[in-house]
Design a protein around this motif. Structure first.
Motif, PDB file in Angstrom:
ATOM      1  N   GLY A 186      -4.255 -45.645   7.080  1.00 17.98           N
ATOM      2  CA  GLY A 186      -3.523 -44.483   7.567  1.00 17.98           C
ATOM      3  C   GLY A 186      -3.706 -43.265   6.683  1.00 17.98           C
ATOM      4  N   SER A 187      -2.749 -42.378   6.761  1.00 19.63           N
ATOM      5  CA  SER A 187      -2.734 -41.191   5.915  1.00 19.63           C
ATOM      6  C   SER A 187      -2.073 -41.608   4.600  1.00 19.63           C
ATOM      7  CB  SER A 187      -1.941 -40.091   6.623  1.00 19.63           C
ATOM      8  OG  SER A 187      -1.651 -39.069   5.722  1.00 19.63           O
ATOM      9  N   VAL A 188      -2.898 -41.722   3.549  1.00 18.54           N
ATOM     10  CA  VAL A 188      -2.445 -42.313   2.289  1.00 18.54           C
ATOM     11  C   VAL A 188      -1.807 -41.241   1.406  1.00 18.54           C
ATOM     12  CG1 VAL A 188      -3.159 -43.604   0.250  1.00 18.54           C
ATOM     13  CG2 VAL A 188      -4.291 -44.005   2.441  1.00 18.54           C
ATOM     14  N   ILE A 189      -0.629 -41.540   0.876  1.00 19.24           N
ATOM     15  CA  ILE A 189       0.129 -40.563   0.080  1.00 19.24           C
ATOM     16  C   ILE A 189      -0.083 -40.862  -1.410  1.00 19.24           C
ATOM     17  CG2 ILE A 189       2.434 -39.661  -0.417  1.00 19.24           C
ATOM     18  CD1 ILE A 189       3.153 -40.624   2.483  1.00 19.24           C
ATOM     19  N   ASP A 190      -0.450 -39.821  -2.166  1.00 20.52           N
ATOM     20  CA  ASP A 190      -0.761 -40.012  -3.573  1.00 20.52           C
ATOM     21  C   ASP A 190      -0.224 -38.838  -4.389  1.00 20.52           C
ATOM     22  OD1 ASP A 190      -1.942 -41.062  -5.873  1.00 20.52           O
ATOM     23  OD2 ASP A 190      -3.705 -39.774  -5.597  1.00 20.52           O
ATOM     24  N   PRO A 191       0.643 -39.063  -5.361  1.00 21.63           N
ATOM     25  CA  PRO A 191       1.256 -40.342  -5.699  1.00 21.63           C
ATOM     26  C   PRO A 191       2.341 -40.686  -4.675  1.00 21.63           C
ATOM     27  CG  PRO A 191       2.139 -38.607  -7.086  1.00 21.63           C
ATOM     28  CD  PRO A 191       1.085 -37.972  -6.251  1.00 21.63           C
TER      29      PRO A 191
ATOM     30  N   PRO B 254       5.733 -41.257  -3.239  1.00 23.06           N
ATOM     31  CA  PRO B 254       7.105 -41.026  -3.706  1.00 23.06           C
ATOM     32  C   PRO B 254       8.009 -42.198  -3.337  1.00 23.06           C
ATOM     33  CG  PRO B 254       6.717 -39.838  -1.680  1.00 23.06           C
ATOM     34  CD  PRO B 254       5.435 -40.541  -1.999  1.00 23.06           C
TER      35      PRO B 254
ATOM     36  N   ASP C 234      15.197 -36.509   6.012  1.00 24.16           N
ATOM     37  CA  ASP C 234      14.469 -37.057   4.850  1.00 24.16           C
ATOM     38  C   ASP C 234      13.055 -37.503   5.227  1.00 24.16           C
ATOM     39  OD1 ASP C 234      16.624 -36.612   3.246  1.00 24.16           O
ATOM     40  OD2 ASP C 234      17.391 -38.670   3.341  1.00 24.16           O
ATOM     41  N   TYR C 235      12.887 -37.946   6.472  1.00 21.27           N
ATOM     42  CA  TYR C 235      11.569 -38.431   6.900  1.00 21.27           C
ATOM     43  C   TYR C 235      10.809 -37.396   7.739  1.00 21.27           C
ATOM     44  CZ  TYR C 235      12.432 -42.889   4.775  1.00 21.27           C
ATOM     45  OH  TYR C 235      12.643 -43.870   3.822  1.00 21.27           O
ATOM     46  N   GLY C 236      11.315 -36.164   7.737  1.00 23.16           N
ATOM     47  CA  GLY C 236      10.614 -35.096   8.442  1.00 23.16           C
ATOM     48  C   GLY C 236      10.523 -35.332   9.934  1.00 23.16           C
TER      49      GLY C 236
ATOM     50  N   TYR D   3       5.363 -41.292  13.776  1.00 20.47           N
ATOM     51  CA  TYR D   3       4.652 -41.982  12.699  1.00 20.47           C
ATOM     52  C   TYR D   3       5.269 -43.361  12.479  1.00 20.47           C
ATOM     53  CZ  TYR D   3       3.152 -37.310  11.060  1.00 20.47           C
ATOM     54  OH  TYR D   3       2.631 -36.054  10.951  1.00 20.47           O
TER      55      TYR D   3
ATOM     56  N   TYR E 156       6.098 -45.258   9.210  1.00 15.78           N
ATOM     57  CA  TYR E 156       6.162 -45.049   7.755  1.00 15.78           C
ATOM     58  C   TYR E 156       6.029 -46.410   7.078  1.00 15.78           C
ATOM     59  CZ  TYR E 156       8.044 -40.525   9.157  1.00 15.78           C
ATOM     60  OH  TYR E 156       8.209 -39.288   9.737  1.00 15.78           O
TER      61      TYR E 156
ATOM     62  N   LEU F  44       6.917 -44.871  -0.508  1.00 17.04           N
ATOM     63  CA  LEU F  44       6.298 -44.499   0.765  1.00 17.04           C
ATOM     64  C   LEU F  44       4.798 -44.319   0.513  1.00 17.04           C
ATOM     65  CD1 LEU F  44       6.506 -43.607   3.727  1.00 17.04           C
ATOM     66  CD2 LEU F  44       7.067 -41.317   2.923  1.00 17.04           C
TER      67      LEU F  44
ATOM     68  N   THR G 269       1.446 -43.179   6.063  1.00 18.85           N
ATOM     69  CA  THR G 269       1.955 -43.108   7.435  1.00 18.85           C
ATOM     70  C   THR G 269       0.818 -43.496   8.365  1.00 18.85           C
ATOM     71  OG1 THR G 269       1.434 -40.739   7.423  1.00 18.85           O
ATOM     72  CG2 THR G 269       3.723 -41.352   7.054  1.00 18.85           C
TER      73      THR G 269
ATOM     74  N   LEU H 287      -0.499 -43.677  12.483  1.00 15.27           N
ATOM     75  CA  LEU H 287      -0.243 -43.266  13.854  1.00 15.27           C
ATOM     76  C   LEU H 287      -0.110 -44.528  14.701  1.00 15.27           C
ATOM     77  CD1 LEU H 287      -2.579 -40.202  14.399  1.00 15.27           C
ATOM     78  CD2 LEU H 287      -0.129 -40.245  13.974  1.00 15.27           C
TER      79      LEU H 287
END
Lengths: 201, 165
Positions: A42-47, A49, A152-154, A167, A169, A177, A180, A182
């Motif tokens: 997916g869309s990888v979050i770095d770092p 949170p 909080d989760y937009g 999304y 999550y 987290l 995300t 799809l």
């Protein structure tokens, strides 16, 4: 004489060549091992949170917090039970992913947070999610509690909950987290991501 | 080596067809190419601090184009230096984090985007346009034209009768 022939073959040059070949193979194997690691789909979050806390009530009337899910991979989706398309399709994808996970599904929590608390009563949530998987958890709460979680989760909720962000999550075993997804991601990819996060634990 | 008149016409027809395909295909490529004639790469977008406040105040965000063209295999990285969470289509970017997504599939859509004043961002993912793609285009355009030239050359233009030696 065979012994003499072997000794002739295994002279110094042959040993150096063989050692060089083995070293080259080892370097190639190490390179492949280091560069060919499985990655998230997916869309990888770095770092990553720390995932915002979700303090709501499940469809059995019990309080739910993400903190209690530490040690599990948690997949959070926002939707509503009267949804004609995306929400049931996403739940079906997640059901298939749970099937792919096999025993690892025991360490996977799928959560549906309602965007339509007016119609999504606890029995309605339970009946809806029961069609997909016995372990899926439906969450609802007071309007201000839900509004905080949506914020909080937009998650943008419009039209009485019928229009919402779309999304999945993905929260790792430490409560971060990490990505995300799809909803149209294949179940095999969802399962691979969950397994990767469980293995990293 | 002397070719018979028939073989000569076939060869000339096919070569003329391929030349025609080359001109048409390469001219189309020259005029219509739009950044997809490259290999996959990492493309970064930065959301500067204060972006959401600027957007709410109605100021345009000049650093981001309305749409971007990607090729399959590209990785889109969005760095969120703003104080609020942002979204760009499939990417969810918490404040202070980055989100990256590998664009594996050919697709074109207007994605919802929280850091553009009009809330939309065009994502156009195309297959990479390599030398092989161009060669296939030349052959696909050139071969049918070559056959047509051969047919014309063989049936529409009478053969000269070769005088007996």
């Amino acid at each position: 004489v065979p012994g003499e022939r072997f000794a002739l073959l295994m002279n110094k040059k042959s040993l150096i060549a063989a050692s060089a070949a083995i070293a080259a193979l080892a370097v190639i194997a190490l390179y492949v091992y280091l560069t060919d690691k499985p990655t998230l789909h997916g869309s990888v979050i770095d770092p990553p949170p720390s995932a915002a806390e979700v303090r709501l009530t499940d469809f059995n009337g019990q309080p739910f917090t993400l903190e209690n899910e530490r040690g599990n991979v948690t997949l959070v989706y926002f939707g509503f039970t009267n949804c004609p398309d995306e929400c049931p399709l996403t739940m079906a994808q997640l059901k298939l992913a749970m099937g792919e996970l096999g025993p690892d599904s025991d360490r996977t929590t799928v959560v549906l947070v309602t965007t339509d608390p007016g119609r999504d009563t606890p029995p309605a949530l339970k009946e809806f999610l029961g069609r997909f998987h016995g372990s899926f958890v439906g969450l609802t709460g007071a309007p201000d509690q839900l509004a905080q979680v949506w914020k909080d989760y937009g998650v943008t909720v419009m039209d009485g909950g019928e229009t919402h962000s779309n999304y999945i999550y993905v929260i790792d075993t430490a409560g971060n987290l990490v990505e995300t997804l799809l909803p149209d991601v294949p179940p095999a990819d969802i399962a691979a991501d969950v397994r990767l996060l469980l293995d990293a634990d | 080596m002397r070719l018979s008149p028939l073989l000569k016409r076939i060869a000339i027809g096919m070569l003329a067809g391929l030349a025609f395909g080359l001109i048409i295909s390469e001219a189309t490529y020259f005029f219509l190419r739009n950044g997809e004639d490259r290999s996959a790469q990492v493309i970064e977008i930065n959301i500067p601090p204060g972006t959401s406040q600027k957007i709410q105040a109605g100021f345009p965000e000049p650093s981001l184009p309305a749409s971007m063209t990607f090729v399959t295999g590209d990785t889109l990285v969005v760095n969120n230096r703003d104080s609020v969470t942002h979204q760009l289509g499939p990417l969810f970017i918490p404040a202070g984090s980055s989100a990256s997504l590998k664009l594996d599939a050919v697709q074109k859509y207007a994605a919802s985007c929280t850091f553009r004043p009009d809330q939309y961002f065009g994502l156009d993912v195309r297959p990479p346009l390599t030398l092989q793609t161009r060669l296939v285009g030349i052959v696909q355009a050139g071969l049918p034209m070559g056959f047509l030239f051969v047919l014309y050359g063989v049936f529409a233009i009478p053969m000269k009768k070769v005088a007996p030696a």
